[in-house]
Design a protein around this motif. Structure first.
Motif, short mmCIF file in Angstrom:
data_model
loop_
_atom_site.label_atom_id
_atom_site.label_comp_id
_atom_site.label_asym_id
_atom_site.label_seq_id
_atom_site.Cartn_x
_atom_site.Cartn_y
_atom_site.Cartn_z
N MET A 198 10.63 -0.34 9.48
CA MET A 198 11.51 -0.41 8.31
C MET A 198 11.67 -1.85 7.81
O MET A 198 11.86 -2.06 6.61
N LEU A 199 11.57 -2.80 8.69
CA LEU A 199 11.78 -4.19 8.30
C LEU A 199 10.53 -4.86 7.77
O LEU A 199 10.62 -5.83 7.01
N VAL A 200 9.34 -4.36 8.17
CA VAL A 200 8.09 -5.03 7.82
C VAL A 200 7.06 -4.02 7.32
O VAL A 200 6.82 -3.00 7.97
N ALA A 201 6.48 -4.32 6.16
CA ALA A 201 5.37 -3.53 5.62
C ALA A 201 4.06 -4.12 6.11
O ALA A 201 3.97 -5.31 6.41
N HIS A 202 3.03 -3.29 6.17
CA HIS A 202 1.71 -3.75 6.62
C HIS A 202 0.63 -3.20 5.70
O HIS A 202 0.84 -2.24 4.97
N GLY A 203 -0.55 -3.81 5.74
CA GLY A 203 -1.69 -3.36 4.96
C GLY A 203 -2.97 -3.65 5.72
O GLY A 203 -2.96 -3.81 6.95
N ARG A 204 -4.09 -3.72 4.98
CA ARG A 204 -5.36 -4.09 5.61
C ARG A 204 -6.25 -4.79 4.61
O ARG A 204 -6.39 -4.33 3.47
N GLU A 205 -6.84 -5.88 5.04
CA GLU A 205 -7.83 -6.58 4.22
C GLU A 205 -9.20 -5.96 4.46
O GLU A 205 -9.47 -5.39 5.52
N CYS A 206 -10.06 -6.05 3.46
CA CYS A 206 -11.44 -5.60 3.65
C CYS A 206 -12.12 -6.52 4.68
O CYS A 206 -11.64 -7.62 4.97
N ARG A 239 15.57 -6.95 20.80
CA ARG A 239 16.48 -7.73 19.96
C ARG A 239 15.71 -8.75 19.12
O ARG A 239 16.03 -8.97 17.95
N LYS A 240 14.70 -9.35 19.73
CA LYS A 240 13.88 -10.30 18.97
C LYS A 240 13.12 -9.58 17.85
O LYS A 240 12.92 -10.15 16.77
N LEU A 241 12.72 -8.35 18.10
CA LEU A 241 12.03 -7.58 17.06
C LEU A 241 12.94 -7.37 15.86
O LEU A 241 12.50 -7.49 14.71
N LEU A 242 14.21 -7.06 16.09
CA LEU A 242 15.14 -6.83 14.99
C LEU A 242 15.38 -8.11 14.19
O LEU A 242 15.61 -8.06 12.98
N ARG A 243 15.33 -9.24 14.85
CA ARG A 243 15.52 -10.51 14.13
C ARG A 243 14.27 -10.86 13.32
O ARG A 243 14.38 -11.19 12.14
N HIS A 244 13.10 -10.78 13.93
CA HIS A 244 11.89 -11.29 13.29
C HIS A 244 11.10 -10.22 12.55
O HIS A 244 10.30 -10.55 11.67
N GLY A 245 11.27 -8.95 12.92
CA GLY A 245 10.54 -7.88 12.26
C GLY A 245 9.23 -7.53 12.92
O GLY A 245 8.77 -6.39 12.85
N GLY A 246 8.58 -8.50 13.55
CA GLY A 246 7.30 -8.27 14.20
C GLY A 246 7.08 -9.23 15.35
O GLY A 246 7.50 -10.39 15.29
#
Length: 332
Positions: free
Chosen positions: A306-314, A53-60
């Motif tokens: 679905m709620l949060v996109a991610h990437g990567r820094e060099c 439930r906390k994941l759905l609220r905060h996304g991560g």
């Protein structure tokens, strides 16, 4: 669905401390043990539903500071909080399997940053949950930036939404031209018939070229409704795979080979080019919502894909971050 109703009177989870990475940064929620003996897997088993439930609220959620976190812990946590880790199919980036459907997060070179995206949003079936585990933290760089897709959606202009929301976008790929993945690696197959069967089942148009290469295209939506919260989210690879996102010099070099040779590109649903100005608007929306944190060894990050996109820094090597995906969901 009224999202507020999901979170009313949400109690704290015992035996942990809930906090932010910084006071100004509400993504991800950080869960830490309040005493050295707190076991992460026991905590997950006992409080699975409150954590979800906390994941759905905060996304991560970032699990940090728990003792004796190993690759086995990571895989067991995925199974406990979500489901069995999934095989990585219809691949778009190089990565290798560490074991039991746990993979390197990516095998792209350390000097290459990776734009924000939602894992496998270009598929008709994608993982609802994605987990990352930091085995070795880079001495410099190497963060996994995040962005809330609900907030990205609300930053996009009405004019852009009108162009894209109804028809969606076209994702086009070319396999085997010396750039990007081969079709064998992407589809984890060595026979054309297997690839064709997969494409037919997954709404992908395909054509085999005379030189043995494969070209595909698929129409996908840019906005999807979350199956649990009912929220509309910006969920697509339109910006990520558009050649303009790579920068002018790289885009010009790739385009000189011909558009039909591009390993990845995105278009309007009718196949026409997307204006560079629109791509810049979308990039700005992602960047405006981007947050970052430094990895620590032993960290485990759980994201709603679905709620949060991610990437990567060099980064400066060494760095080892592994990934597991779970809970397949098929677009209706």
């Amino acid at each position: 669905m009224n999202i507020a109703g999901i979170f009313d009177d949400e109690p704290p989870i015992p035996d942990v401390i809930e906090q932010w990475v910084t006071p100004e940064q509400s993504l991800p929620l950080v869960i830490r043990p309040d005493k050295p003996s707190t076991n992460l897997l026991e905590l997950a088993a006992q409080y699975r539903e409150p954590i979800r439930r906390k994941l759905l609220r905060h996304g991560g959620i970032l699990f940090r500071g728990f003792p004796e976190v190993t690759l086995d812990t990571f895989r067991d946590l995925i199974s406990s909080l979500s489901a069995q880790p999934l095989q990585y199919m219809e691949r778009s980036s190089p990565r290798h399997e560490v074991g039991n459907n746990i993979y390197t997060s990516t095998d792209y070179p350390a000097k290459q940053s990776i734009f924000l995206h939602n894992e496998q949003s270009y598929n008709i079936t994608w993982p609802l949950r994605i987990f990352f585990h930091c085995v070795i933290a880079a001495p410099a760089g190497g963060a996994t930036p995040l962005a809330d897709c609900r907030r990205i959606y609300h930053r996009i202009s009405e004019g852009t939404l009108q162009k894209l929301a109804g028809p969606g976008y076209c994702y086009a790929r070319h396999f085997g031209g010396g750039l990007g993945l081969t079709w064998e690696e992407a589809f984890q197959a060595d026979r054309r018939s297997v690839v064709e069967e997969y494409c037919l089942a997954n709404d992908i148009h395909f054509s085999w070229n005379s030189d043995g290469t494969l070209s595909t295209s698929q129409i996908r939506p840019v906005i999807v409704r979350h199956p649990e919260t009912g929220e509309e989210v910006w969920f697509n690879h339109l910006t990520f795979f558009n050649v303009a996102t790579l920068g002018q010099a790289t885009a010009d070099a790739l385009l000189s080979l011909g558009r039909d040779q591009l390993p990845n590109n995105t278009y309007y649903a009718d196949g026409t080019d997307i204006e560079p100005e629109l791509i810049e608007e979308l990039k700005d929306a992602y960047h405006a919502e981007t947050i970052s944190f430094e990895w620590r060894e032993g960290d485990i990050l759980m994201l709603d894909n679905m709620l949060v996109a991610h990437g990567r820094e060099c980064y400066t090597p060494p760095r080892e971050v592994v990934v597991g995906m779970a809970e397949p969901y098929t677009r209706l």
